[in-house]
Design an enzyme around this catalytic site. Sequence first.
Site, short mmCIF file in Angstrom:
data_model
loop_
_atom_site.label_atom_id
_atom_site.label_comp_id
_atom_site.label_asym_id
_atom_site.label_seq_id
_atom_site.Cartn_x
_atom_site.Cartn_y
_atom_site.Cartn_z
N THR A 34 0.82 -1.22 0.00
CA THR A 34 0.00 0.00 0.00
C THR A 34 0.85 1.26 0.00
O THR A 34 1.98 1.25 0.50
CB THR A 34 -0.91 -0.01 1.26
OG1 THR A 34 -1.49 1.29 1.44
CG2 THR A 34 -0.14 -0.35 2.53
N ASP A 35 0.26 2.34 -0.50
CA ASP A 35 0.96 3.64 -0.46
C ASP A 35 1.14 4.13 0.98
O ASP A 35 1.94 5.04 1.25
CB ASP A 35 0.24 4.70 -1.30
CG ASP A 35 -1.20 4.97 -0.90
OD1 ASP A 35 -1.70 4.37 0.08
OD2 ASP A 35 -1.85 5.80 -1.57
N GLU A 36 0.39 3.53 1.93
CA GLU A 36 0.49 4.00 3.32
C GLU A 36 1.87 3.72 3.93
O GLU A 36 2.23 4.32 4.94
CB GLU A 36 -0.59 3.35 4.19
CG GLU A 36 -1.98 3.67 3.66
CD GLU A 36 -3.04 3.71 4.74
OE1 GLU A 36 -2.72 3.65 5.93
OE2 GLU A 36 -4.21 3.83 4.35
N TYR B 216 -1.73 -0.17 11.13
CA TYR B 216 -1.92 -0.86 9.84
C TYR B 216 -0.72 -0.64 8.92
O TYR B 216 -0.13 -1.59 8.39
CB TYR B 216 -3.21 -0.37 9.16
CG TYR B 216 -3.28 -0.72 7.68
CD1 TYR B 216 -3.44 -2.04 7.27
CD2 TYR B 216 -3.17 0.27 6.71
CE1 TYR B 216 -3.48 -2.37 5.91
CE2 TYR B 216 -3.22 -0.05 5.35
CZ TYR B 216 -3.38 -1.37 4.96
OH TYR B 216 -3.41 -1.69 3.62
N LYS C 267 2.05 -3.35 7.41
CA LYS C 267 2.27 -3.59 5.98
C LYS C 267 3.73 -3.31 5.60
O LYS C 267 4.33 -4.04 4.81
CB LYS C 267 1.34 -2.71 5.13
CG LYS C 267 -0.14 -3.05 5.23
CD LYS C 267 -0.48 -4.43 4.69
CE LYS C 267 -0.35 -4.54 3.17
NZ LYS C 267 -0.79 -5.89 2.70
P1 NAD Z 1 -10.32 -6.74 2.57
O1 NAD Z 1 -10.28 -6.37 4.00
O2 NAD Z 1 -11.53 -6.46 1.76
O3 NAD Z 1 -10.02 -8.31 2.40
C1 NAD Z 1 -9.01 -8.97 3.11
C2 NAD Z 1 -9.18 -10.46 2.87
O4 NAD Z 1 -8.14 -11.15 3.57
C3 NAD Z 1 -10.50 -11.01 3.39
O5 NAD Z 1 -11.07 -11.89 2.45
C4 NAD Z 1 -10.11 -11.74 4.66
O6 NAD Z 1 -10.99 -12.82 4.98
C5 NAD Z 1 -8.72 -12.23 4.31
N1 NAD Z 1 -7.88 -12.49 5.49
C6 NAD Z 1 -7.66 -11.66 6.53
N2 NAD Z 1 -6.84 -12.25 7.42
C7 NAD Z 1 -6.51 -13.46 6.92
C8 NAD Z 1 -5.69 -14.52 7.36
N3 NAD Z 1 -5.05 -14.46 8.53
N4 NAD Z 1 -5.57 -15.62 6.59
C9 NAD Z 1 -6.24 -15.70 5.40
N5 NAD Z 1 -7.04 -14.74 4.94
C10 NAD Z 1 -7.18 -13.62 5.68
O7 NAD Z 1 -9.03 -6.07 1.95
P2 NAD Z 1 -8.75 -5.38 0.54
O8 NAD Z 1 -9.16 -3.96 0.62
O9 NAD Z 1 -9.25 -6.24 -0.52
O10 NAD Z 1 -7.15 -5.40 0.56
C11 NAD Z 1 -6.45 -6.48 -0.01
C12 NAD Z 1 -4.95 -6.18 0.05
O11 NAD Z 1 -4.67 -4.98 -0.65
C13 NAD Z 1 -4.42 -5.97 1.47
O12 NAD Z 1 -3.14 -6.57 1.54
C14 NAD Z 1 -4.32 -4.47 1.60
O13 NAD Z 1 -3.33 -4.12 2.52
C15 NAD Z 1 -3.97 -4.08 0.20
N6 NAD Z 1 -4.37 -2.73 -0.23
C16 NAD Z 1 -5.66 -2.32 -0.08
C17 NAD Z 1 -6.03 -1.06 -0.58
C18 NAD Z 1 -7.45 -0.55 -0.47
O14 NAD Z 1 -7.69 0.60 -0.79
N7 NAD Z 1 -8.41 -1.34 -0.04
C19 NAD Z 1 -5.08 -0.25 -1.21
C20 NAD Z 1 -3.77 -0.72 -1.32
C21 NAD Z 1 -3.42 -1.97 -0.85
O1 DAU Z 2 -4.09 4.18 0.67
C1 DAU Z 2 -4.33 2.81 0.58
C2 DAU Z 2 -5.12 2.40 1.78
O2 DAU Z 2 -6.42 2.93 1.60
C3 DAU Z 2 -5.20 0.89 1.99
O3 DAU Z 2 -3.91 0.38 2.22
C4 DAU Z 2 -6.12 0.56 3.16
O4 DAU Z 2 -6.27 -0.84 3.28
C5 DAU Z 2 -7.46 1.20 2.93
O5 DAU Z 2 -8.27 1.01 4.08
C6 DAU Z 2 -7.32 2.69 2.64
O6 DAU Z 2 -6.91 3.42 3.82
P1 DAU Z 2 -7.53 4.85 4.17
O7 DAU Z 2 -7.41 5.08 5.61
O8 DAU Z 2 -7.00 5.90 3.26
O9 DAU Z 2 -9.05 4.56 3.73
P2 DAU Z 2 -10.45 4.92 4.39
O10 DAU Z 2 -11.48 4.52 3.40
O11 DAU Z 2 -10.57 4.39 5.76
O12 DAU Z 2 -10.38 6.50 4.48
C7 DAU Z 2 -10.15 7.28 3.32
C8 DAU Z 2 -10.12 8.74 3.76
O13 DAU Z 2 -11.41 9.11 4.24
C9 DAU Z 2 -9.17 9.01 4.89
O14 DAU Z 2 -8.59 10.31 4.73
C10 DAU Z 2 -10.04 9.00 6.13
C11 DAU Z 2 -11.35 9.55 5.60
N1 DAU Z 2 -12.56 9.04 6.29
C12 DAU Z 2 -12.70 7.69 6.45
C13 DAU Z 2 -13.80 7.17 7.10
C14 DAU Z 2 -13.95 5.68 7.26
C15 DAU Z 2 -13.53 9.92 6.76
O15 DAU Z 2 -13.39 11.14 6.59
N2 DAU Z 2 -14.61 9.41 7.39
C16 DAU Z 2 -14.79 8.07 7.60
O16 DAU Z 2 -15.83 7.68 8.19
#
Ligand code: NAD
Ligand code: DAU
Length: 342
Positions: free
Chosen positions: A128-130, A153, A157
Amino acid sequence: MQNILVTGGAGFIGCNFVRYMLDKYPDYTIVVYDKLTYAGRLENLQDVQAQHGSRLRFVQGDICDAAAVDDAIGAHDIDAIVNFAAETHVDRSIMSPDAFIQTDVYGTYVLLEAARKAGNLRYHQISTDEVYGHIHGDHRSLESDSMAPRSPYAASKASGDHMVNAYYITYGLPVTISRGANNIGPFQYPEKVVPLFVTNALNNMALPVYGDGKQMRDYQYVIDHCSGIDVVLHEGVMGESYNIGTGKEMTNLEMVEILLDALGKPRSLIQHVEDRQGHDRRYCMNVNKLMALGWEPEYTHEEAIRATVRWYVDNQWWWEPIRNGEFKEYYQRLYGNRKVIG
Ligand code: NAD
Ligand code: DAU
């Protein structure tokens, strides 16, 4: 590469990736290995299963369980692992970091070790970019920048990324890492901001914007992320990391306005609430390294938000039961006593 173990494939990005890969590569088989936490759902894969039958297999398991991971690799003749499995929500990591350390750090180690023992399988880590932390001025994070994570988090990562790099350097494991910006699109659990706000608005509930709402994110459409991962998996240089995003950022308030307009809902639903602890102000990445491999995103921020809104409007069957389950207690805990600031 023909038999891919996709860990976390029942989650949001994982299920979109499985759909994308099975559609694109008719000779690939995918084994989804997923613990099915609150975020993992079999219904995310039901259309793919119906379409692709035995080319998609499912194993319920924890990536922290080394014996179960080894069994899945052996039983399905796996030759590549793509690791999506993670605890992913920043707010949950602030409330209780433990599961993040287990899955995102220890679980990554277990998968790397399994790949090594099975004869150095191809391994791709979804990051992730985080991991870069919040970005000052107009800088865009480069893959060569130091990691400076700030939430539990992000720190978990970043630890995973360090371990992946260590396995490349120490054991010559053929690894790549991709670092994605904020994904939006079908099947995203409604704790994340865009599906939370769309489903709140559809229920005529307030949208809890943290602080002033001027934090900046790169909201990319999930399919663009999946096509980027595909390129890194096939064309990436071993031991290298690749950023995936649009390379542009927008404020949360801009995102909310597009979302409300797309729904035809009033701006009066916006409610500013107490900020997230340690909230990262801005993420933005330079994505030239991946574009040099021939990839480019297809969706602008606005198109991605509108497409996502449409999916949630059309797929209430998917999110309504979620909002009536575990989510209710979570919502109350995070937002129930949160101070409204405007
Ligand atoms: P999500 O939370 O929707 O899904 C996570 C999945 O992992 C679920 O199906 C869960 O059951 C499974 N899981 C969790 N713990 C586990 C374990 N111990 N063993 C096996 N399975 C397990 O997440 P997502 O948003 O689809 O993110 C997927 C990946 O992409 C993550 O690695 C996350 O860090 C990364 N990522 C997410 C975002 C985003 O914006 N959502 C952005 C950049 C990177
Ligand atoms: O940047 C990549 C990441 O994006 C992934 O690695 C993470 O898994 C994913 O959860 C996401 O993280 P963020 O914290 O950026 O996403 P979130 O959707 O929680 O929040 C996006 C932005 O919105 C952030 O600036 C916080 C704000 N926010 C979020 C929630 C849930 C609000 O203002 N109100 C809210 O209720």
